[in-house]
Design a protein around this motif. Structure first.
Motif, PDB file in Angstrom:
ATOM      1  N   VAL A 242       0.856  -1.289   0.040  1.00 57.97           N
ATOM      2  CA  VAL A 242      -0.010   0.119  -0.105  1.00 57.97           C
ATOM      3  C   VAL A 242       0.932   1.731   0.405  1.00 57.97           C
ATOM      4  O   VAL A 242       0.106   2.078  -0.493  1.00 57.97           O
ATOM      5  CB  VAL A 242      -0.914  -0.303   1.177  1.00 57.97           C
ATOM      6  CG1 VAL A 242      -1.724  -1.161   0.977  1.00 57.97           C
ATOM      7  CG2 VAL A 242      -0.200   0.004   2.774  1.00 57.97           C
ATOM      8  N   ARG A 243       1.984   1.546  -0.068  1.00 58.25           N
ATOM      9  CA  ARG A 243       2.566   2.525  -0.033  1.00 58.25           C
ATOM     10  C   ARG A 243       3.455   3.028  -1.198  1.00 58.25           C
ATOM     11  O   ARG A 243       3.879   3.544  -1.716  1.00 58.25           O
ATOM     12  CB  ARG A 243       4.502   1.983   0.467  1.00 58.25           C
ATOM     13  CG  ARG A 243       4.950   1.629   2.188  1.00 58.25           C
ATOM     14  CD  ARG A 243       5.753   0.915   3.116  1.00 58.25           C
ATOM     15  NE  ARG A 243       5.709   0.174   2.204  1.00 58.25           N
ATOM     16  CZ  ARG A 243       7.074  -0.790   2.374  1.00 58.25           C
ATOM     17  NH1 ARG A 243       7.962  -0.423   3.552  1.00 58.25           N
ATOM     18  NH2 ARG A 243       7.534  -2.066   1.175  1.00 58.25           N
ATOM     19  N   ILE A 244       3.269   1.559  -2.053  1.00 58.26           N
ATOM     20  CA  ILE A 244       2.749   2.075  -3.262  1.00 58.26           C
ATOM     21  C   ILE A 244       1.966   3.296  -3.698  1.00 58.26           C
ATOM     22  O   ILE A 244       0.936   3.133  -3.790  1.00 58.26           O
ATOM     23  CB  ILE A 244       2.799   1.225  -4.461  1.00 58.26           C
ATOM     24  CG1 ILE A 244       3.760   0.745  -4.738  1.00 58.26           C
ATOM     25  CG2 ILE A 244       3.042   1.276  -6.434  1.00 58.26           C
ATOM     26  CD1 ILE A 244       5.458   0.345  -4.826  1.00 58.26           C
ATOM     27  N   LEU A 245       2.957   4.633  -4.887  1.00 52.81           N
ATOM     28  CA  LEU A 245       1.820   5.435  -5.033  1.00 52.81           C
ATOM     29  C   LEU A 245       0.560   4.794  -6.470  1.00 52.81           C
ATOM     30  O   LEU A 245       0.453   4.028  -7.220  1.00 52.81           O
ATOM     31  CB  LEU A 245       2.232   7.030  -6.001  1.00 52.81           C
ATOM     32  CG  LEU A 245       3.458   7.310  -5.200  1.00 52.81           C
ATOM     33  CD1 LEU A 245       4.311   8.210  -6.247  1.00 52.81           C
ATOM     34  CD2 LEU A 245       2.863   7.904  -4.540  1.00 52.81           C
ATOM     35  N   HIS A 246      -0.937   5.099  -5.846  1.00 49.48           N
ATOM     36  CA  HIS A 246      -1.859   4.797  -6.642  1.00 49.48           C
ATOM     37  C   HIS A 246      -3.112   6.058  -6.724  1.00 49.48           C
ATOM     38  O   HIS A 246      -2.542   6.530  -5.524  1.00 49.48           O
ATOM     39  CB  HIS A 246      -2.286   3.828  -6.204  1.00 49.48           C
ATOM     40  CG  HIS A 246      -2.506   2.618  -4.592  1.00 49.48           C
ATOM     41  ND1 HIS A 246      -1.914   3.220  -3.564  1.00 49.48           N
ATOM     42  CD2 HIS A 246      -3.817   3.418  -4.940  1.00 49.48           C
ATOM     43  CE1 HIS A 246      -2.828   3.622  -2.768  1.00 49.48           C
ATOM     44  NE2 HIS A 246      -4.107   2.975  -2.899  1.00 49.48           N
ATOM     45  N   ALA A 247      -4.051   5.414  -7.133  1.00 51.84           N
ATOM     46  CA  ALA A 247      -5.228   6.488  -7.093  1.00 51.84           C
ATOM     47  C   ALA A 247      -6.212   5.773  -8.030  1.00 51.84           C
ATOM     48  O   ALA A 247      -6.082   4.997  -8.759  1.00 51.84           O
ATOM     49  CB  ALA A 247      -4.620   7.924  -7.158  1.00 51.84           C
ATOM     50  N   GLY A 248      -7.591   6.761  -7.466  1.00 51.27           N
ATOM     51  CA  GLY A 248      -8.988   5.985  -8.445  1.00 51.27           C
ATOM     52  C   GLY A 248      -8.955   7.152 -10.095  1.00 51.27           C
ATOM     53  O   GLY A 248      -8.078   8.199  -9.643  1.00 51.27           O
ATOM     54  N   THR A 249      -9.526   6.326 -10.664  1.00 44.35           N
ATOM     55  CA  THR A 249      -9.491   7.364 -12.125  1.00 44.35           C
ATOM     56  C   THR A 249     -11.302   7.563 -12.550  1.00 44.35           C
ATOM     57  O   THR A 249     -11.704   6.638 -11.454  1.00 44.35           O
ATOM     58  CB  THR A 249      -8.847   6.649 -13.291  1.00 44.35           C
ATOM     59  OG1 THR A 249      -9.320   5.368 -13.685  1.00 44.35           O
ATOM     60  CG2 THR A 249      -7.272   6.239 -13.524  1.00 44.35           C
ATOM     61  N   PRO A 250     -11.131   8.187 -13.167  1.00 43.47           N
ATOM     62  CA  PRO A 250     -13.210   8.577 -13.626  1.00 43.47           C
ATOM     63  C   PRO A 250     -12.954   7.214 -13.851  1.00 43.47           C
ATOM     64  O   PRO A 250     -12.867   6.889 -14.852  1.00 43.47           O
ATOM     65  CB  PRO A 250     -12.750   9.678 -14.750  1.00 43.47           C
ATOM     66  CG  PRO A 250     -11.592  10.360 -14.796  1.00 43.47           C
ATOM     67  CD  PRO A 250     -10.980   8.906 -13.840  1.00 43.47           C
ATOM     68  N   ASN A 251     -14.827   7.086 -13.712  1.00 39.45           N
ATOM     69  CA  ASN A 251     -15.611   6.064 -14.808  1.00 39.45           C
ATOM     70  C   ASN A 251     -16.503   6.635 -15.131  1.00 39.45           C
ATOM     71  O   ASN A 251     -17.428   7.239 -14.993  1.00 39.45           O
ATOM     72  CB  ASN A 251     -15.984   5.128 -12.878  1.00 39.45           C
ATOM     73  CG  ASN A 251     -17.219   3.882 -13.267  1.00 39.45           C
ATOM     74  OD1 ASN A 251     -16.917   3.627 -14.596  1.00 39.45           O
ATOM     75  ND2 ASN A 251     -17.815   3.508 -12.643  1.00 39.45           N
ATOM     76  N   TRP A 252     -16.466   6.204 -16.645  1.00 39.91           N
ATOM     77  CA  TRP A 252     -16.990   6.995 -17.598  1.00 39.91           C
ATOM     78  C   TRP A 252     -18.057   5.778 -17.598  1.00 39.91           C
ATOM     79  O   TRP A 252     -18.931   5.997 -19.067  1.00 39.91           O
ATOM     80  CB  TRP A 252     -16.225   6.992 -18.702  1.00 39.91           C
ATOM     81  CG  TRP A 252     -15.216   8.342 -18.543  1.00 39.91           C
ATOM     82  CD1 TRP A 252     -13.952   8.101 -18.694  1.00 39.91           C
ATOM     83  CD2 TRP A 252     -15.933   9.385 -18.486  1.00 39.91           C
ATOM     84  NE1 TRP A 252     -13.523   9.045 -18.044  1.00 39.91           N
ATOM     85  CE2 TRP A 252     -14.234   9.997 -18.298  1.00 39.91           C
ATOM     86  CE3 TRP A 252     -16.612  10.383 -18.657  1.00 39.91           C
ATOM     87  CZ2 TRP A 252     -14.325  11.619 -18.323  1.00 39.91           C
ATOM     88  CZ3 TRP A 252     -16.233  11.567 -18.594  1.00 39.91           C
ATOM     89  CH2 TRP A 252     -15.516  12.065 -18.437  1.00 39.91           C
ATOM     90  N   SER A 253     -18.163   4.436 -17.131  1.00 42.34           N
ATOM     91  CA  SER A 253     -19.360   2.828 -17.712  1.00 42.34           C
ATOM     92  C   SER A 253     -20.618   3.579 -16.993  1.00 42.34           C
ATOM     93  O   SER A 253     -20.705   4.519 -16.129  1.00 42.34           O
ATOM     94  CB  SER A 253     -18.570   2.125 -16.986  1.00 42.34           C
ATOM     95  OG  SER A 253     -18.710   1.213 -16.124  1.00 42.34           O
TER      96      SER A 253
END
Ligand code: AKG
Ligand code: FE2
Length: 335
Positions: A242-253
């Motif tokens: 969980v230390r790895i950089l990450h994030a959510g992205t837009p949900n166009w569905s």
């Protein structure tokens, strides 16, 4: 350029948290691409010696995707359970309980901070997938030739249709200076119970990079923004330090994208006795615990809730991290 033709039909915009339905019609070109070569980070658990290759990938990138962990039937069962839990969490305003409107974490919504009491989650993710992944978990958490780890909780995130914002890039736990060692203190195993596509809000991850590799005063490099995990088949498990950089992205569905998870901690983290995290929430009812196979019981030994015991105190002054999610909420809000 409009990419309307790429948008799945039947988008129910009345359910969308989008403020401006007209914008939601237009999927920007950047949402169609990924700079992440997913095949490099994925291996099937049906491949011979998959654990060895998976460990190499994990050591280099801080995450690995194991495909074919869950069957279609299991995905369906877990997806239905997620939909049921989500229906209890999401209110008419769809505020979200994460950084953006329409983004939610499962754990926050439960008095135990966990979804391990849900039989479909425990049966399919904790037990069945846990047994498949056990040899790899043992390798990842091996220290001085000994595997030392525990299950901590079950949670994960979901993002509603129509969320157009990128979530802020972050690591899920604070890092002490100089501490980026293996084994990882906290591992989240996220399950794809639907395929991750360009359009449905795939998680993005920056291979090998943590908060310590990024000066937040600088702009995020564009290739990080589009380092999105797709295509990724249903049934795959994403094992993520969980230390790895990450994030959510837009949900166009048109559908909510779920990524339920089982969370594991190293013996090293447990030994810190950090009061903000330990003892963990007793989130597995005794009756359910008794049905678990022995290797899973061993991992969950601190999570058993005795019959008749009072639910854990949800006093907001005294929230544990899995309830308040301060790791996320405070650390990645830009001032
Ligand atoms: O849902 C996602 O894709 C990622 C969410 C996440 O990382 C978070 O809320 O901490
Ligand atoms: Fe996160």
């Amino acid at each position: 350029m409009s990419l309307d033709h790429l948008k799945p039909p039947g988008d129910d915009r009345s359910r969308s948290p989008s403020r401006s339905p007209r914008d939601a019609d237009k999927v920007p070109l950047e949402s169609m691409d990924s700079t992440l070569d997913v095949a490099k980070y994925m291996i099937s658990c049906k491949t011979r010696c998959w654990e060895t290759q998976a460990l190499d990938i994990f050591r280099a990138a801080g995450f690995v995707v194991i495909s074919e962990v869950l069957s279609e039937h299991q995905c369906q069962e877990v997806l239905s359970a997620c939909e049921e839990v989500a229906a209890q969490i999401v209110g008419p305003e769809q505020w979200g309980n994460r950084s953006n409107r329409g983004r939610y974490s499962f754990g926050v919504a439960s008095s135990t901070g966990s979804i391990l009491h849900v039989p479909e989650i425990a049966g399919n993710l904790l037990v069945q997938a846990g047994l498949v992944l056990h040899p790899l978990l043992e390798e990842i958490f091996s220290k001085d030739g000994k595997a030392d780890f525990l299950c901590y909780s079950g949670g994960g995130d979901f993002v509603l249709p129509g969320v157009k914002d990128y979530q802020f890039l972050h690591g899920d736990m604070p890092m002490a200076p100089g501490d980026d060692r293996m084994p990882p203190p906290f591992l989240s195993v996220n399950f794809c119970v639907q395929p991750l596509t360009a359009l449905n809000g795939p998680i993005r991850l920056v291979p090998g990079k943590t908060e310590r590799d990024w000066d937040r005063r600088q702009e995020e490099p564009p290739e990080w923004r589009s380092s999105r995990l797709f295509p990724c088949p249903a049934g795959a498990a994403l094992l993520r330090d969980v230390r790895i950089l990450h994030a959510g992205t837009p949900n166009w569905s048109a559908a909510t994208r779920f990524l339920p998870s089982i969370e594991y901690i190293s013996g090293g983290l447990r030994a810190t006795q950090d009061e903000a995290m330990f003892p963990p929430s007793r989130c597995i009812p005794r009756g359910l615990y008794e049905t678990l196979p022995e290797p899973i019981q061993i991992l969950c030994r601190e999570l058993v809730a005795e019959q008749g015991s009072e639910p854990e105190n949800e006093d907001s002054e005294n929230l544990k991290p899995w309830q308040s999610r301060y790791w996320h909420g405070v650390t990645y809000e830009r001032a």
